[in-house]
Write an enzyme that holds these catalytic residues in place. Structure first.
Site, PDB file in Angstrom:
ATOM      1  N   GLY A  60     -25.075  18.852 -56.123  1.00 51.15           N
ATOM      2  CA  GLY A  60     -24.486  17.896 -57.058  1.00 51.15           C
ATOM      3  C   GLY A  60     -24.454  16.534 -56.384  1.00 51.15           C
ATOM      4  CD  GLU A  95     -37.858  -3.665 -66.169  1.00 53.85           C
ATOM      5  OE1 GLU A  95     -36.635  -3.807 -66.156  1.00 53.85           O
ATOM      6  OE2 GLU A  95     -38.465  -2.973 -67.020  1.00 53.85           O
ATOM      7  CG  ASP A 139     -23.568  20.426 -43.779  1.00 59.67           C
ATOM      8  OD1 ASP A 139     -24.437  21.031 -43.137  1.00 59.67           O
ATOM      9  OD2 ASP A 139     -23.221  20.786 -44.933  1.00 59.67           O
ATOM     10  CB  CYS A 161     -29.611  18.347 -53.744  1.00 59.97           C
ATOM     11  SG  CYS A 161     -28.847  17.592 -55.191  1.00 59.97           S
ATOM     12  CG  PHE A 193     -12.297  33.420 -40.957  1.00 65.17           C
ATOM     13  CD1 PHE A 193     -13.669  33.617 -41.075  1.00 65.17           C
ATOM     14  CD2 PHE A 193     -11.698  33.701 -39.723  1.00 65.17           C
ATOM     15  CE1 PHE A 193     -14.428  34.073 -39.993  1.00 65.17           C
ATOM     16  CE2 PHE A 193     -12.441  34.165 -38.639  1.00 65.17           C
ATOM     17  CZ  PHE A 193     -13.810  34.346 -38.780  1.00 65.17           C
ATOM     18  CG  ASP A 218     -25.763  14.051 -58.865  1.00 62.35           C
ATOM     19  OD1 ASP A 218     -26.908  14.061 -58.386  1.00 62.35           O
ATOM     20  OD2 ASP A 218     -25.214  15.076 -59.326  1.00 62.35           O
ATOM     21  CG  ASP A 255     -34.127  17.264 -60.841  1.00 61.24           C
ATOM     22  OD1 ASP A 255     -33.182  17.943 -61.261  1.00 61.24           O
ATOM     23  OD2 ASP A 255     -34.086  16.661 -59.744  1.00 61.24           O
TER      24      ASP A 255
HETATM   25  C1  GLA Z   1     -27.552  17.970 -59.567  1.00 56.44           C
HETATM   26  C2  GLA Z   1     -28.402  17.036 -58.749  1.00 56.44           C
HETATM   27  C3  GLA Z   1     -29.158  16.101 -59.660  1.00 56.44           C
HETATM   28  C4  GLA Z   1     -30.016  16.904 -60.596  1.00 56.44           C
HETATM   29  C5  GLA Z   1     -29.158  17.878 -61.378  1.00 56.44           C
HETATM   30  C6  GLA Z   1     -29.998  18.818 -62.198  1.00 56.44           C
HETATM   31  O1  GLA Z   1     -26.503  17.319 -60.178  1.00 56.44           O
HETATM   32  O2  GLA Z   1     -27.630  16.334 -57.839  1.00 56.44           O
HETATM   33  O3  GLA Z   1     -29.942  15.217 -58.911  1.00 56.44           O
HETATM   34  O4  GLA Z   1     -31.000  17.590 -59.867  1.00 56.44           O
HETATM   35  O5  GLA Z   1     -28.349  18.655 -60.530  1.00 56.44           O
HETATM   36  O6  GLA Z   1     -29.251  19.719 -62.898  1.00 56.44           O
END
Ligand code: GLA
Length: 739
Positions: free
Chosen positions: A528, A614, A534, A526, A280, A548, A366
């Protein structure tokens, strides 16, 4: 309560409901930190005795007084290259190469309301809750002034801090470090509790005594990261959930952060937190200022649970810009684990019909709906519908779904670009890369240079176009790689060190504009999973996909770690299929729901693959969650056990009026001929009588008799549970106060 300046003693005292925080303008105008802890009256300068410490230098003006050194006195915002060898808070260089900072008191101001920071999310005052103290310090050599900003939320027991660095000189000054906070704890023994991890195993708590020297919790990944969450706690060795002193340091920041904790030769601890100074630098022209991110400080005098409760409430009420109670948010089913990239219009309509039939409120489409994306190699940046998969147009599809009575949510990953995309072909220079060097590839994608206003504008226009033309109620905002190859085509050579922070400012600007332009759209963060979980993101996103990893047993420790700083209402948690896609483990359906109910709750599976039983179970789960979600989202959250240790993990939510409680337990290590399972509840009204409304066991055969017990009995004597045998069975108990 509030802020008091004592002219005689030259002290500033900040008083909250349970804590006192005191500073003093000391010899030569250095601002000393006198005390932070349990509320107490008085002037605490008597604590800090003068003493000659070998190799600790003395200010030039005090050369005959070897007992007073910047190196031994507790500082409020330490300088650099002067007499303090501990962690610096500010480090700057003038054009003539004069390096360091020697900060002395100039003036101060106390005012009503909360200070604001330029371009950064920060806690806000909902009306007469906060007072601001601003103390100006100056470094004569460079012409820099530092305004130390304090927001005192007395009722909430929170003190926010930030620093504004202003160049009052007549030449440019380069900042190499500009911390948000320096907090000296001169006495006592301390342990550090921090939350580390990796993709699919975020926020694993680790608590250990401080070692002599410096220990750091930091990220230089361009995001707050899966690896080291910016939130840390310092506690006394005997601090438990219910007793003992502890301090929380929570950056409201989503980029490169660093919290250094130094245990020095005198046994004194210094915590310095803010932007990671590695890589930085920032060039401040005359008249310009630089605002550091905000840090939320709290001190609990009665253990970790109250510290967490303070943060949970504060994030919901004073950080999330537009808080929506959990009960008013849609329950969703997400297409990711249901279909991954393998969908088209028919499959999505089928999924929507099933989703509706189950009684879920929203279908989230998604990754895979845009450009020509069939896998993760292409199309990021091409935020228009994939016409091969959706030949009748996106609006036709979305209208058909909303006509079923379902809401629609959409996944986007705006900060990224695929090399195989129209966007990249048109603007190859929009991606971060060092000229002359091939950039590192991660998940087959590159990162857009969000420090550039025109790219942020383009993203705002593109996403606004999507949101205003289509019936979209929710956006899942993903970020699936970290920043490398930091170089911006738009910054001059001597400003490249500003890029990582400018990127975050660009991101915040984009989120700020979008959330203001579309106040009815719910944004979920989100990266990954939980790679950017945060308080900065929580200003714009009410909830963040926690991980995930949807395996409920793995989620126990992830959600446990997350709970120390962040509220249940922020924790994205879904029921997924078995065997679990991340761990291969099979767990009972009910156990998956028990764990997802410690979060926003939803589904991540294909209902077409479920049995009739289910599906009936899902309807029961939805009914249970709908009945309890105010308690779950806005109740007090108690950790009853340490997740991952022992035979079972248990937690509890108590309604704010103590009228109702949900107790959840997952048995992770079933045993033969087991010892009794016993639990002591928390947070109830000792004097009241509670009736057991429901005791449901999942994945095992067990039952509880009807019980009516006092809050005192439930908390001090506890309850003994029946024997639970099976593969990771779980239990939910609901107790209600009797009239
Ligand atoms: C990330 C998100 C997942 C999904 C994938 C799609 O990993 O955390 O929930 O949305 O990307 O590529």
């Amino acid at each position: 309560m509030g802020i008091v300046f004592d002219r005689e003693k030259n002290t500033f005292t900040l008083t909250t409901k349970n804590t006192s925080y005191q500073m003093q303008i000391g010899p030569l105008g250095y601002l000393l930190h006198l005390y932070y802890g349990r509320r107490a009256e008085g002037c605490f300068d008597y604590l800090h005795l003068k003493r000659d410490c070998g190799f600790s230098p003395n200010p030039y003006e005090l050369q005959n007084d070897r007992g007073w050194s910047l190196d031994t006195m507790p500082q409020e915002y330490s300088g650099a290259n002067g007499g303090d060898f501990r962690l610096s808070s500010l480090d700057a260089e003038t054009a003539r190469g004069q390096r360091g900072a020697d900060l002395r008191y100039v003036s101060h101001e106390i005012r009503a309301g909360k200070y604001a920071l330029e371009g950064l999310p920060a806690a806000f005052d909902r009306g007469d809750e906060c007072r601001t103290l601003s103390i100006t310090l100056a470094d004569k050599t460079s012409g820099l002034q530092v305004e130390l900003l304090y927001g005192v939320f007395a009722e909430q027991d929170v003190i926010t801090r930030a620093a504004r660095i202003v160049n009052r000189g007549d030449a440019a000054v380069r900042l190499y470090k500009a911390a948000s906070v320096c907090l000296d704890l001169p006495f006592g023994e301390w342990e550090l509790l921090h939350f580390h991890g990796r993709h699919t195993l975020e926020r694993q708590p680790e608590r250990r005594p401080l070692m002599d020297g410096i220990q750091s919790v930091a990220s230089k990944r361009g995001a707050s990261s899966h690896q080291h969450n910016p939130f840390v706690i310092l506690c006394e060795p005997d601090t438990t959930e219910d007793a003992g002193l502890c301090f929380g340091v929570m950056p409201v920041y989503s980029g490169n952060h660093r919290t250094d904790i130094e245990l020095d030769q005198s046994g004194s601890v210094r915590v310095v937190s803010g932007i990671n100074s590695e890589g930085f630098s920032w060039l401040l022209e005359p008249g310009q200022h630089f605002d550091t991110p905000e840090i939320l400080l709290t001190c609990s005098v009665s253990g970790l649970a109250p510290l967490s409760h303070t943060y949970h409430r504060f994030i919901r009420e004073n950080v999330c810009r537009r808080y929506i109670p959990l009960a008013e948010r849609p329950i969703l089913l997400n297409s990711w684990e249901a279909m991954y990239f393998d969908f088209d219009e028919d499959k999505l309509l089928g999924l929507a019909r099933e989703t509706k039939e189950l009684g879920v409120d929203m279908l989230v489409i998604d990754d895979g709906w845009f450009g020509h994306r069939d896998d993760d190699h292409t199309s990021l940046g091409d935020w228009f519908p994939n016409t091969r998969k959706l030949p009748h147009g996106f609006d036709t599809l979305l209208n058909k779904i909303t006509d079923m009575g379902l809401k629609v949510g959409l996944w986007v990953e705006p900060e990224m670009v695929s090399e195989d995309s129209e966007l990249f072909r048109a603007h190859p220079d929009w991606a971060l890369r060092v000229p002359g060097r091939q950039p590192a590839i991660s998940r087959n994608q590159l990162v857009l240079d969000l420090s550039r206003g025109e790219i942020v504008d383009w993203l705002f226009e593109t996403l606004s176009g999507l949101l205003s033309g289509l019936p979209i109620s929710y956006i899942k905002w993903d970020m699936n790689r970290h920043l490398t190859d930091l170089h911006s085509a738009a910054l001059p050579a001597d400003r490249q060190g500003e890029l990582a922070h400018r990127y975050v400012l660009g991101l915040y600007d984009l989120m700020d504009r979008l959330t203001r332009a579309f106040p009815d759209v719910l944004f979920e963060g989100c990266a990954g999973g939980g790679g950017r979980f945060d308080a900065g993101m929580l200003a714009y996103c009410l909830q963040i996909w926690c991980s995930d990893n949807t395996d409920p047993i793995a989620r126990l420790t992830i959600q446990y770690g997350t709970s120390f700083g962040y509220p249940v209402s922020a924790v994205g948690a879904h029921v997924s299929t078995v065997p679990n896609h991340q761990t291969g483990r099979t767990t009972p359906f009910g156990t998956r729901a028990t764990v997802a109910m410690a979060g926003t709750f939803g589904y991540e599976l294909n209902p077409a693959k479920l049995t009739a039983e289910e599906k009936a179970e899902i309807r029961r789960q939805l009914e249970r969650f709908r009945a309890l979600r105010t308690l779950i989202g806005e109740g007090e959250y108690y950790r009853l056990t340490e997740a991952g240790k022992g035979r079972f993990t248990a937690w509890q939510q108590v309604s704010p009026d103590q009228g109702e409680t949900l107790v959840s337990l997952v048995l992770t290590q079933p045993e033969a001929n087991p010892k009794p399972l016993h639990l002591k509840l928390k947070g109830l009204d000792a004097e009241s009588v509670y009736t057991l409304q429901a005791a449901d066991f999942y994945g095992c055969n067990a039952d509880m008799p009807a019980l009516r017990l006092s809050g005192a009995a439930l908390m001090y004597a506890g309850v003994t549970l029946p024997i639970m045998l099976g593969n990771t069975p779980s239990m939910q108990m609901i107790w209600k106060k009797s009239e």
